[in-house]
Design a protein around this motif. Sequence first.
Motif, PDB file in Angstrom:
ATOM      1  N   GLY A   1       0.791  -1.212   0.000  1.00 39.06           N
ATOM      2  CA  GLY A   1       0.000   0.000   0.000  1.00 39.06           C
ATOM      3  C   GLY A   1       0.832   1.276   0.000  1.00 39.06           C
ATOM      4  N   MET A   2       0.153   2.385  -0.255  1.00 37.25           N
ATOM      5  CA  MET A   2       0.808   3.675  -0.382  1.00 37.25           C
ATOM      6  C   MET A   2       1.450   4.139   0.927  1.00 37.25           C
ATOM      7  SD  MET A   2       1.614   6.028  -2.488  1.00 37.25           S
ATOM      8  CE  MET A   2       0.539   5.695  -3.890  1.00 37.25           C
ATOM      9  N   ARG A   3       0.786   3.926   2.050  1.00 35.53           N
ATOM     10  CA  ARG A   3       1.326   4.373   3.336  1.00 35.53           C
ATOM     11  C   ARG A   3       2.657   3.702   3.647  1.00 35.53           C
ATOM     12  NH1 ARG A   3      -0.186   8.944   5.029  1.00 35.53           N
ATOM     13  NH2 ARG A   3       0.207   8.394   7.216  1.00 35.53           N
ATOM     14  N   ALA A   4       2.780   2.433   3.315  1.00 28.16           N
ATOM     15  CA  ALA A   4       4.026   1.703   3.551  1.00 28.16           C
ATOM     16  C   ALA A   4       5.154   2.301   2.713  1.00 28.16           C
ATOM     17  CB  ALA A   4       3.841   0.231   3.226  1.00 28.16           C
ATOM     18  N   MET A   5       4.842   2.641   1.464  1.00 26.74           N
ATOM     19  CA  MET A   5       5.855   3.225   0.591  1.00 26.74           C
ATOM     20  C   MET A   5       6.344   4.572   1.133  1.00 26.74           C
ATOM     21  SD  MET A   5       6.569   5.591  -1.993  1.00 26.74           S
ATOM     22  CE  MET A   5       5.195   6.018  -3.045  1.00 26.74           C
ATOM     23  N   LEU A   6       5.421   5.392   1.614  1.00 28.93           N
ATOM     24  CA  LEU A   6       5.788   6.701   2.150  1.00 28.93           C
ATOM     25  C   LEU A   6       6.555   6.577   3.471  1.00 28.93           C
ATOM     26  CD1 LEU A   6       2.502   8.675   1.344  1.00 28.93           C
ATOM     27  CD2 LEU A   6       4.681   8.727   0.099  1.00 28.93           C
ATOM     28  N   THR A   7       6.301   5.498   4.220  1.00 34.71           N
ATOM     29  CA  THR A   7       7.059   5.238   5.447  1.00 34.71           C
ATOM     30  C   THR A   7       8.501   4.858   5.121  1.00 34.71           C
ATOM     31  OG1 THR A   7       5.055   4.477   6.585  1.00 34.71           O
ATOM     32  CG2 THR A   7       7.170   3.859   7.561  1.00 34.71           C
ATOM     33  N   VAL A   8       8.665   3.973   4.144  1.00 33.69           N
ATOM     34  CA  VAL A   8       9.998   3.565   3.696  1.00 33.69           C
ATOM     35  C   VAL A   8      10.777   4.784   3.186  1.00 33.69           C
ATOM     36  CG1 VAL A   8      11.258   2.230   1.950  1.00 33.69           C
ATOM     37  CG2 VAL A   8       9.332   1.195   3.169  1.00 33.69           C
ATOM     38  N   ASN A   9      10.085   5.685   2.541  1.00 36.67           N
ATOM     39  CA  ASN A   9      10.716   6.891   1.999  1.00 36.67           C
ATOM     40  C   ASN A   9      11.386   7.719   3.096  1.00 36.67           C
ATOM     41  OD1 ASN A   9      11.376   8.864   0.013  1.00 36.67           O
ATOM     42  ND2 ASN A   9       9.567  10.046   0.592  1.00 36.67           N
ATOM     43  N   ILE A  10      10.772   7.805   4.263  1.00 36.90           N
ATOM     44  CA  ILE A  10      11.363   8.543   5.384  1.00 36.90           C
ATOM     45  C   ILE A  10      12.685   7.898   5.811  1.00 36.90           C
ATOM     46  CG2 ILE A  10      11.075   9.221   7.807  1.00 36.90           C
ATOM     47  CD1 ILE A  10       8.063   9.413   7.276  1.00 36.90           C
ATOM     48  N   PHE A  11      12.691   6.575   5.914  1.00 33.62           N
ATOM     49  CA  PHE A  11      13.905   5.845   6.296  1.00 33.62           C
ATOM     50  C   PHE A  11      15.026   6.092   5.293  1.00 33.62           C
ATOM     51  CE2 PHE A  11      16.492   1.975   5.741  1.00 33.62           C
ATOM     52  CZ  PHE A  11      17.092   1.920   6.998  1.00 33.62           C
ATOM     53  N   ILE A  12      14.706   6.095   3.998  1.00 28.95           N
ATOM     54  CA  ILE A  12      15.698   6.318   2.940  1.00 28.95           C
ATOM     55  C   ILE A  12      16.386   7.671   3.106  1.00 28.95           C
ATOM     56  CG2 ILE A  12      15.975   6.700   0.449  1.00 28.95           C
ATOM     57  CD1 ILE A  12      13.587   4.719   0.096  1.00 28.95           C
ATOM     58  N   THR A  13      15.595   8.705   3.392  1.00 25.52           N
ATOM     59  CA  THR A  13      16.167  10.053   3.519  1.00 25.52           C
ATOM     60  C   THR A  13      17.077  10.176   4.731  1.00 25.52           C
ATOM     61  OG1 THR A  13      14.207  10.841   4.736  1.00 25.52           O
ATOM     62  CG2 THR A  13      14.199  11.123   2.354  1.00 25.52           C
ATOM     63  N   VAL A  14      16.735   9.484   5.819  1.00 25.58           N
ATOM     64  CA  VAL A  14      17.572   9.521   7.022  1.00 25.58           C
ATOM     65  C   VAL A  14      18.935   8.888   6.741  1.00 25.58           C
ATOM     66  CG1 VAL A  14      17.813   8.666   9.389  1.00 25.58           C
ATOM     67  CG2 VAL A  14      15.620   9.586   8.624  1.00 25.58           C
ATOM     68  N   VAL A  15      18.944   7.791   5.988  1.00 20.84           N
ATOM     69  CA  VAL A  15      20.201   7.139   5.614  1.00 20.84           C
ATOM     70  C   VAL A  15      21.047   8.079   4.755  1.00 20.84           C
ATOM     71  CG1 VAL A  15      21.245   5.231   4.323  1.00 20.84           C
ATOM     72  CG2 VAL A  15      19.242   4.814   5.767  1.00 20.84           C
ATOM     73  N   GLY A  16      20.413   8.763   3.786  1.00 20.02           N
ATOM     74  CA  GLY A  16      21.128   9.710   2.929  1.00 20.02           C
ATOM     75  C   GLY A  16      21.751  10.838   3.726  1.00 20.02           C
ATOM     76  N   LEU A  17      21.022  11.346   4.718  1.00 21.62           N
ATOM     77  CA  LEU A  17      21.535  12.419   5.579  1.00 21.62           C
ATOM     78  C   LEU A  17      22.761  11.952   6.352  1.00 21.62           C
ATOM     79  CD1 LEU A  17      21.380  15.175   7.004  1.00 21.62           C
ATOM     80  CD2 LEU A  17      19.695  14.181   8.571  1.00 21.62           C
ATOM     81  N   PHE A  18      22.713  10.757   6.911  1.00 26.02           N
ATOM     82  CA  PHE A  18      23.832  10.209   7.690  1.00 26.02           C
ATOM     83  C   PHE A  18      25.094  10.086   6.835  1.00 26.02           C
ATOM     84  CE2 PHE A  18      26.278   6.437   8.977  1.00 26.02           C
ATOM     85  CZ  PHE A  18      26.666   6.823  10.261  1.00 26.02           C
ATOM     86  N   ILE A  19      24.961   9.573   5.618  1.00 28.15           N
ATOM     87  CA  ILE A  19      26.122   9.387   4.742  1.00 28.15           C
ATOM     88  C   ILE A  19      26.689  10.742   4.313  1.00 28.15           C
ATOM     89  CG2 ILE A  19      26.927   8.434   2.547  1.00 28.15           C
ATOM     90  CD1 ILE A  19      24.753   6.296   2.806  1.00 28.15           C
ATOM     91  N   ALA A  20      25.815  11.712   4.021  1.00 28.77           N
ATOM     92  CA  ALA A  20      26.276  13.049   3.622  1.00 28.77           C
ATOM     93  C   ALA A  20      27.091  13.702   4.734  1.00 28.77           C
ATOM     94  CB  ALA A  20      25.080  13.922   3.251  1.00 28.77           C
ATOM     95  N   VAL A  21      26.612  13.566   5.964  1.00 25.78           N
ATOM     96  CA  VAL A  21      27.337  14.127   7.116  1.00 25.78           C
ATOM     97  C   VAL A  21      28.708  13.469   7.247  1.00 25.78           C
ATOM     98  CG1 VAL A  21      27.368  14.313   9.631  1.00 25.78           C
ATOM     99  CG2 VAL A  21      25.261  14.822   8.371  1.00 25.78           C
TER     100      VAL A  21
END
Length: 393
Positions: free
Chosen positions: A358-378
Motif C-alpha cells: 500500500g501507499m502508506r508503507a511506501m511513504l514510510t519507507v521513503n522517510i527511512f531512505i532520507t535519514v540514511v542519505g543524511l547520515f552518509i552526507a554528514v
Amino acid sequence: MREREINLKYIVLQGLYWMLYCVGAGFISFYLQGNRFNNSLIGIVTAIFCLIAVILQPIAGNICDRIEVLTWKRLIIILSIPYIIICIMMLLIKNHWTVAILFGLMYIITSIYLPLINSALFAYEKEGISINFGLARGCGSATYAILALVIGNLALNHGTNIIPVGGLIMIVLFLAIVIMMPATKKVTTKRDEERTNVIQFIEKYPYFSLMVLAVLFMFFSHNIVATYLLQIVQSLGGNSSNLGKAMFIQAVVEIPVLFTFSYIMKKIRVESLMIIAALGYVLKAVMYFSSVNIAMIYITQLSQICSFAILAAASVYFTGMVVDHKDQTTGQAFMSGMVSAGTVLGSLFGGAIIDHMGMRAMLTVNIFITVVGLFIAVCSVRLIRGRKKCEGV
C-alpha cells in the motif's frame, strides 16, 4: 560581450534541456500506465532502463574525457539522431512493450545529456568565461514547470501521444541551441599523464564517492515519489491535471533558490549545502507521509526549496570543487548518474511496495531512505573537512 552571449545561450541550453527532461522523465508513470502497465511493471521497466542509464552515463562521460576529438557538444549532436528516430517510431508503433522499450531509450539518451551540459559549465570557465549556473538552472526549473503544466492538461485530451510529439519539438529546439553554442577546447595532458578510467576515478576520489552514495539515497527518495506521484495523487482523488499542477509548483519554487545560488554559496560552504539538501529531503518525506488531500500535496511541493533546489546546483559545484578539471565530465556523470540510479531503486521498490503493502508503507519507507542519505552526507563532509585540516588547506 562574448561572455554575456555565452551566458544567454547557456541559460537557453539549460531551459530546453529541462523541458526535454520533463518529456522524457517527468511523465514516465503516466506514459506506461496509459500503455497498460501496472505499478509493479512500471517499476521494473523504468528500473531496467534507468540502470542502463546509470552504467552508460559515467562511461559516456569518461569516453568524452579520454577522446580528444569528442567534446560535450559533439556527443550531444551525435545522440540527437537516435532520439529523433525513437520519437517518430513511438508515434507509429502501437505494441505496448515495443513502445515501452522506445520510451526507455529516450530516457537513457536524455540522462546522458545531463553530465555533458554540466561539464560545459567548467569547460567555459576554464577558458575564462564565468557562467551563472544558478541563473541558468533556475531558468531550467521555470521551463520545466511551464511544460509540466502544459503536458499535464494536454494529456487529458490527447493521451500518451503527447509525449513523443513533445519530445520531437524539444529535441529540435535543444539541438539548435547546442549547435549555436561556441565550441570549447579539451584539457590537454602530458604524454606520460594518462586519463583516469572509471575504476581509478573511484579510488582517486573516495570522499567524493561517499557523497555520491549519499546523493544516491537522496535521489532514491526523490524518485520513489516522482515516479509514483501520479499514483499518490490518484490515491487522494486526483488526476493527470493535478499531477501537472503539482509538478509545476515544485519546479517554480526551485527558481528563487537557483537564481540566487551564487550569492548563497558566498554565505554557506558548498559541502554544508549538501547536508542542508539532505535535511530537506527528510522534511519532504515527512510531509508526503502526512498529506491527506491534494491541497497538502501542493503544500508539500514547497519543500523542494530546501531539497532538490539546493541539491541540483550544489552537487554540480561540489563535483567541481573535489574533482580535478581533467576528470570533470566523469565526475559530473557519476553525480548526475545518481538521478538514474535513484530512479532504478525508486521504481523497483516503489511499485512493489504500493502493489503489495500500500501507499502508506511506501511513504514510510521513503522517510527511512532520507535519514540514511543524511547520515552518509554528514560522514562525507566530516571526512573531507578532516582531510583539509590535515593538508593545512
